[in-house]
Design a protein around this motif. Structure first.
Motif, mmCIF file in Angstrom:
data_model
loop_
_atom_site.group_PDB
_atom_site.id
_atom_site.type_symbol
_atom_site.label_atom_id
_atom_site.label_comp_id
_atom_site.label_asym_id
_atom_site.label_seq_id
_atom_site.Cartn_x
_atom_site.Cartn_y
_atom_site.Cartn_z
ATOM 1 N N TYR A 122 41.538 8.960 11.249
ATOM 2 C CA TYR A 122 40.916 9.049 12.694
ATOM 3 C C TYR A 122 39.832 9.889 13.041
ATOM 4 O O TYR A 122 38.798 9.638 13.829
ATOM 5 N N ARG A 123 39.980 11.193 12.300
ATOM 6 C CA ARG A 123 38.875 12.273 12.697
ATOM 7 C C ARG A 123 37.581 11.804 12.343
ATOM 8 O O ARG A 123 36.551 12.394 12.608
ATOM 9 N N THR A 124 37.482 11.027 10.932
ATOM 10 C CA THR A 124 36.333 10.719 10.397
ATOM 11 C C THR A 124 35.679 9.337 11.155
ATOM 12 O O THR A 124 34.897 8.694 10.394
ATOM 13 N N ASP A 125 36.464 8.864 11.911
ATOM 14 C CA ASP A 125 35.745 7.628 12.914
ATOM 15 C C ASP A 125 36.099 6.290 12.221
ATOM 16 O O ASP A 125 35.251 5.563 12.354
ATOM 17 N N VAL A 126 37.300 6.308 11.527
ATOM 18 C CA VAL A 126 37.588 4.841 10.897
ATOM 19 C C VAL A 126 37.998 4.078 11.865
ATOM 20 O O VAL A 126 38.918 4.196 12.723
ATOM 21 N N ASP A 175 44.604 3.071 22.149
ATOM 22 C CA ASP A 175 44.157 4.149 21.267
ATOM 23 C C ASP A 175 44.708 5.454 22.130
ATOM 24 O O ASP A 175 43.956 5.732 23.170
ATOM 25 N N GLU A 176 45.920 5.845 21.787
ATOM 26 C CA GLU A 176 46.407 6.744 22.659
ATOM 27 C C GLU A 176 45.831 8.322 22.400
ATOM 28 O O GLU A 176 45.806 9.308 23.254
ATOM 29 N N LEU A 177 45.132 8.576 21.230
ATOM 30 C CA LEU A 177 44.427 9.553 20.674
ATOM 31 C C LEU A 177 43.274 10.007 21.555
ATOM 32 O O LEU A 177 42.687 11.004 21.509
ATOM 33 N N GLU A 178 42.494 8.754 21.813
ATOM 34 C CA GLU A 178 41.119 8.983 22.177
ATOM 35 C C GLU A 178 40.838 9.757 23.615
ATOM 36 O O GLU A 178 40.025 10.860 23.433
ATOM 37 N N PRO A 179 41.851 9.644 24.582
ATOM 38 C CA PRO A 179 41.550 10.609 25.636
ATOM 39 C C PRO A 179 41.840 12.006 25.345
ATOM 40 O O PRO A 179 41.240 13.027 26.111
ATOM 41 N N LEU A 235 41.431 13.577 22.410
ATOM 42 C CA LEU A 235 40.530 14.177 21.236
ATOM 43 C C LEU A 235 39.190 13.976 21.866
ATOM 44 O O LEU A 235 38.171 14.834 21.286
ATOM 45 N N LYS A 236 39.007 13.398 22.817
ATOM 46 C CA LYS A 236 37.409 13.025 23.488
ATOM 47 C C LYS A 236 37.079 14.350 23.989
ATOM 48 O O LYS A 236 36.052 15.055 23.814
ATOM 49 N N GLY A 237 38.032 14.982 24.737
ATOM 50 C CA GLY A 237 37.442 16.444 25.340
ATOM 51 C C GLY A 237 37.279 17.526 24.418
ATOM 52 O O GLY A 237 36.364 18.357 24.295
ATOM 53 N N LYS A 238 38.169 17.684 23.364
ATOM 54 C CA LYS A 238 38.100 18.523 22.333
ATOM 55 C C LYS A 238 36.684 18.168 21.396
ATOM 56 O O LYS A 238 35.932 19.337 21.197
ATOM 57 N N LYS A 239 36.477 16.996 21.307
ATOM 58 C CA LYS A 239 34.985 16.783 20.574
ATOM 59 C C LYS A 239 33.751 17.113 21.336
ATOM 60 O O LYS A 239 33.035 17.558 20.841
ATOM 61 N N MET A 240 33.971 16.968 22.500
ATOM 62 C CA MET A 240 32.848 17.265 23.562
ATOM 63 C C MET A 240 32.720 18.893 23.709
ATOM 64 O O MET A 240 31.595 19.524 23.495
#
Length: 130
Positions: free
Chosen positions: A97-101, A110-114, A116-121
């Motif tokens: 998931y973290r390598t964008d597979v 996709d429950e992780l997107e919201p 992890l999106k803030g952390k990635k930004m």
């Protein structure tokens, strides 16, 4: 009376090994047929772990009942598989998931997107500031 108990124990041990073999076969089928890495990781961890645990438990009970031998190796094998297989499956899915597979195109949510999106930004903004 002992013959009835002995045959019952043999049947239970045989069923444990058979159920374990079936779960392992279903897991292999799932690894071949499921569409993405996340679903394959699910098949590899859940059903394989249960299948291996059933086979090892059947072997443990066989040696315990028929040879009067409690195998510490089998107990450690059961413990090792029970602990490591789900953790390894989780870490493989997390790394994917973290390598964008990408998820399967028919995935609903996709429950992780919201989360992890803030952390990635935040990490990207921090890199830009340095």
């Amino acid at each position: 009376m002992m013959e009835i108990v002995s045959s019952t124990v043999e049947i239970v041990i045989g069923l444990l090994v058979l159920i374990g073999a079936l779960f392992s076969a279903f897991s292999a089928f799932g690894l071949l047929r499921l569409p993405d890495v996340y679903l394959r990781a699910h098949a590899a961890t859940k059903s394989t772990t249960l299948g291996v645990l059933c086979v090892l438990s059947g072997a443990f009970f066989f040696f315990w009942y028929f040879d009067n031998y409690i195998s510490a190796r089998l107990l450690l094998g059961i413990l090792f598989v029970f602990i490591t297989a789900p953790i390894a499956g989780h870490l493989n899915g997390r790394a994917a998931y973290r390598t964008d597979v990408p998820l399967w195109e028919q995935s609903v949510q996709d429950e992780l997107e919201p989360l992890l999106k803030g952390k990635k930004m935040k990490y990207e903004e921090k890199d830009m500031m340095e």
